[in-house]
Design an enzyme around this catalytic site. Structure first.
Site, PDB file in Angstrom:
ATOM      1  N   ASP A   1      52.704  56.481  56.651  1.00 38.70           N
ATOM      2  CA  ASP A   1      53.711  57.385  56.111  1.00 38.70           C
ATOM      3  C   ASP A   1      54.937  56.647  55.558  1.00 38.70           C
ATOM      4  OD1 ASP A   1      52.411  59.948  56.892  1.00 38.70           O
ATOM      5  OD2 ASP A   1      52.594  59.056  58.883  1.00 38.70           O
TER       6      ASP A   1
ATOM      7  N   SER B   1      48.906  52.771  60.399  1.00 40.50           N
ATOM      8  CA  SER B   1      48.670  53.123  61.793  1.00 40.50           C
ATOM      9  C   SER B   1      49.275  54.497  62.072  1.00 40.50           C
ATOM     10  CB  SER B   1      49.251  52.062  62.724  1.00 40.50           C
ATOM     11  OG  SER B   1      50.595  51.817  62.396  1.00 40.50           O
ATOM     12  N   GLY B   2      50.243  54.916  61.270  1.00 41.78           N
ATOM     13  CA  GLY B   2      50.799  56.263  61.393  1.00 41.78           C
ATOM     14  C   GLY B   2      50.439  57.047  60.145  1.00 41.78           C
TER      15      GLY B   2
ATOM     16  N   ASP C   1      57.722  55.450  68.605  1.00 36.29           N
ATOM     17  CA  ASP C   1      57.332  55.116  67.246  1.00 36.29           C
ATOM     18  C   ASP C   1      57.728  53.670  66.908  1.00 36.29           C
ATOM     19  OD1 ASP C   1      56.351  55.403  64.729  1.00 36.29           O
ATOM     20  OD2 ASP C   1      57.563  57.139  64.208  1.00 36.29           O
TER      21      ASP C   1
HETATM   22  P1  ADP Z   1      52.122  51.835  59.168  1.00 38.19           P
HETATM   23  O1  ADP Z   1      51.621  53.225  59.399  1.00 38.19           O
HETATM   24  O2  ADP Z   1      51.079  50.832  59.524  1.00 38.19           O
HETATM   25  O3  ADP Z   1      53.427  51.641  59.850  1.00 38.19           O
HETATM   26  P2  ADP Z   1      53.616  52.101  56.703  1.00 38.19           P
HETATM   27  O4  ADP Z   1      53.160  52.619  55.399  1.00 38.19           O
HETATM   28  O5  ADP Z   1      54.477  53.013  57.503  1.00 38.19           O
HETATM   29  O6  ADP Z   1      52.341  51.682  57.579  1.00 38.19           O
HETATM   30  O7  ADP Z   1      54.339  50.724  56.416  1.00 38.19           O
HETATM   31  C1  ADP Z   1      55.033  50.014  57.399  1.00 38.19           C
HETATM   32  C2  ADP Z   1      56.265  49.369  56.807  1.00 38.19           C
HETATM   33  O8  ADP Z   1      55.919  48.347  55.880  1.00 38.19           O
HETATM   34  C3  ADP Z   1      57.147  50.333  56.049  1.00 38.19           C
HETATM   35  O9  ADP Z   1      58.468  50.203  56.526  1.00 38.19           O
HETATM   36  C4  ADP Z   1      57.056  49.858  54.619  1.00 38.19           C
HETATM   37  O10 ADP Z   1      58.260  50.097  53.941  1.00 38.19           O
HETATM   38  C5  ADP Z   1      56.805  48.389  54.764  1.00 38.19           C
HETATM   39  N1  ADP Z   1      56.145  47.710  53.641  1.00 38.19           N
HETATM   40  C6  ADP Z   1      55.589  48.222  52.524  1.00 38.19           C
HETATM   41  N2  ADP Z   1      54.999  47.277  51.761  1.00 38.19           N
HETATM   42  C7  ADP Z   1      55.177  46.108  52.423  1.00 38.19           C
HETATM   43  C8  ADP Z   1      54.795  44.751  52.169  1.00 38.19           C
HETATM   44  N3  ADP Z   1      54.102  44.424  51.090  1.00 38.19           N
HETATM   45  N4  ADP Z   1      55.141  43.840  53.078  1.00 38.19           N
HETATM   46  C9  ADP Z   1      55.808  44.173  54.192  1.00 38.19           C
HETATM   47  N5  ADP Z   1      56.205  45.422  54.495  1.00 38.19           N
HETATM   48  C10 ADP Z   1      55.901  46.381  53.626  1.00 38.19           C
HETATM   49 MG    MG Z   2      54.984  53.574  59.542  1.00 39.31          MG
END
Ligand code: ADP
Ligand code: MG
Length: 374
Positions: free
Chosen positions: A78, A109-110, A175
Site C-alpha cells: 500500500d 507485505s501489506g 505496522d
Molecule cells: P510493503 O507492503 O512491503 O511495505 P510498500 O509498497 O508499502 O511495500 O513499500 C514499502 C516502502 O518502500 C514505502 O515506504 C515506499 O515508499 C518505499 N519504496 C518504494 N520504492 C522503493 C525503492 N525502489 N527502494 C526503497 N524503498 C522504496
Molecule cells: Mg507498506
C-alpha cells in the site's frame, strides 16, 4: 449491488510502477510469473517502471504527462499507492490528475487495498499468488469505480491524502515495528501483534469525531461519479491548491457542537479505516465499500486484557471482532475526526506510513479518486 462502473478505453495505455523491494523483494518476479502473460493475452499494453528509491513514484506521479496514460497501476504494498496519490494531489491540475484510474497489484507485505478490492468483487477469500491473479484479472477487465480519499491535517499544517487508514497506538506500533519482518511476507502483522501484546502499552489522549447520523441510508444516486466541488469552485481560473475540507475547523480551535467528544483517557489503539481490509487476513470494517463515504472508526480503551485483545485480532480474520462482546472496543461510522495525543511519544501512521506525531485531524472526500475494481 447498484455500483456504477465506467470502463477503461481500449486499447488502454497503462503505466505500472513496481517497487522491487516491497514484500519479500519479489514483486518483479511475481509480476513476470503471474501478470505479464495475462495482460498481453488481454491486449492491455503497459509500460513498466521500476522504482529506484523512496518517493520516486511520488515524483513520477507529480510530473508525469497524464495525457499519455489511461491508468496508473502499482505493483507493491500500500505504501507505493500512498506515494502515487499524494504525488497526484500535489499537482496544480490535481482535479484532473486524481481522476486517472488507479490500480493495485499485491506485491508487498501489506496489501490491504488489494485484499479489499478482491473482497468487494464478492470472490471467496484469496491470498498470495491467488490474490495477485484476482487483481490482475480485474486490471484486464478494466472496470473503474470511485474511491473515497481522506485528507489528513498534521500539526505542521502539512496535508496528506489517504486511501486506507489512520492509526495510533497498537496498530501503528505493530505496522512499523513489523517492517523488520518484511521478508516473511504478510504474516509479519501476526508476528508483530504477538510481540506487541507482550509489551502492551497505553496512550493518553483525546478523540472527537463527527458521527454519521444515518449510515444505513443508501448513498445518493450519481454520487459515485461526482467528486465534491473543490475550494473556490471548479470554474475559477487559478487552480485550487487542495480540496476544501469544510468539516474541519482549524486544528487549534475547538470542534463544533455537532461532534462527539470522547473524554480524555488512556487508549490501547485508535484506528480509522476506509476500506474493508487492513491486511490480507484482517477484515477490519466488514460493511465498508470503496466509496461508501464513511470513515470506520474503531478504538480500544485501556483495561482490555491481553487475551481479549488477541481474541479481537484473531476474530478479525473473519470480520468477527465486533461480535466478541468486548466492552473496551468501540466502533463508529464518522465523516471526520480529531485525535490529540497527550502521551508525549508514540507512533501515528497514515496508510501504514509513519507521519509526524502530534494532533491530527481528518475528513472524508467521497469518491474523489477512481479505482480499477470489480
Ligand atoms: P510493503 O507492503 O512491503 O511495505 P510498500 O509498497 O508499502 O511495500 O513499500 C514499502 C516502502 O518502500 C514505502 O515506504 C515506499 O515508499 C518505499 N519504496 C518504494 N520504492 C522503493 C525503492 N525502489 N527502494 C526503497 N524503498 C522504496
Ligand atoms: Mg507498506
Amino acid at each position: 449491488d447498484g455500483v456504477v462502473y465506467a470502463e477503461l478505453r481500449r486499447p488502454c495505455r497503462v503505466l505500472i510502477l513496481v517497487n522491487p523491494h516491497s514484500g519479500r523483494g519479489q514483486a518483479l518476479q511475481l509480476f513476470s510469473a503471474h501478470v505479464q502473460t495475462m495482460l498481453t493475452e488481454a491486449g492491455v499494453p503497459y509500460t513498466l517502471v521500476i522504482t529506484e528509491h523512496q518517493n520516486h513514484a511520488r515524483e513520477l506521479a507529480r510530473k508525469a504527462d497524464l495525457s499519455q496514460w489511461d491508468a496508473l497501476v502499482i505493483m507493491s504494498g500500500d505504501g507505493l499507492l500512498f506515494e502515487v496519490i499524494n504525488g497526484l494531489m500535489e499537482r496544480e491540475d490535481w482535479q484532473q490528475a486524481i481522476q486517472v484510474p488507479l490500480g493495485i497489484l499485491p506485491g508487498g507485505s501489506g496489501n490491504a487495498l488489494a485484499a479489499s478490492i478482491h473482497h468487494y468483487s464478492q470472490s471467496p477469500p484469496a491470498w498470495n499468488e491467488e490474490l495477485l491473479l484476482s487483481c490482475g484479472f480485474m486490471l484486464c477487465k478494466g472496470l473503474v469505480g470511485s474511491l473515497d480519499l481522506v485528507s489528513v491535517q498534521l500539526a505542521s499544517r502539512q496535508r496528506l491524502y489517504s486511501f486506507l487508514s489512520l492509526a495510533w497506538g497498537f496498530v501503528a506500533d505493530v505496522d512499523i515495528e513489523s517492517e523488520k519482518y518484511r521478508h516473511v511476507g504478510p504474516i509479519r502483522f501476526l508476528m508483530g501483534t504477538l510481540v506487541r501484546l507482550a509489551s502492551l502499552r497505553v496512550y493518553q489522549g483525546r478523540l472527537a469525531y463527527l458521527p454519521v447520523r444515518d449510515a444505513r441510508r443508501p448513498p445518493k444516486a450519481g454520487r459515485r461519479s461526482d467528486p465534491e466541488p473543490p475550494e473556490g469552485g471548479a470554474r475559477t481560473r487559478t487552480p485550487a491548491p487542495a480540496p476544501a475540507a469544510p468539516l474541519l475547523p482549524a486544528l487549534d480551535q475547538p470542534v463544533p457542537d455537532s461532534w462527539t467528544v470522547v473524554r480524555e483517557q488512556e487508549f490501547v489503539l485508535v484506528l480509522a479505516v476506509y476500506q474493508s481490509h487492513l491486511a490480507e487476513d484482517l477484515w477490519t470494517a466488514p460493511g465498508a465499500a470503496a466509496d461508501d463515504g464513511l470513515i470506520h472508526l474503531f478504538y480500544v480503551t485501556a483495561g482490555v486484557s491481553r487475551p481479549a485483545l488477541l481474541r479481537l485480532f484473531l476474530a478479525m480474520e473473519k470480520g468477527g471482532h465486533l461480535a466478541c462482546g468486548c466492552p473496551h472496543l468501540v466502533y463508529e461510522r464518522v465523516r471526520a475526526l480529531r485525535l490529540e495525543p497527550v502521551t508525549p511519544q508514540g507512533m501515528i501512521t497514515v496508510d501504514g506510513e509513519v507521519v509526524e506525531y502530534g494532533p491530527v485531524q481528518a475528513q472524508i472526500h467521497p469518491g474523489l479518486a477512481r479505482l480499477i475494481c470489480g
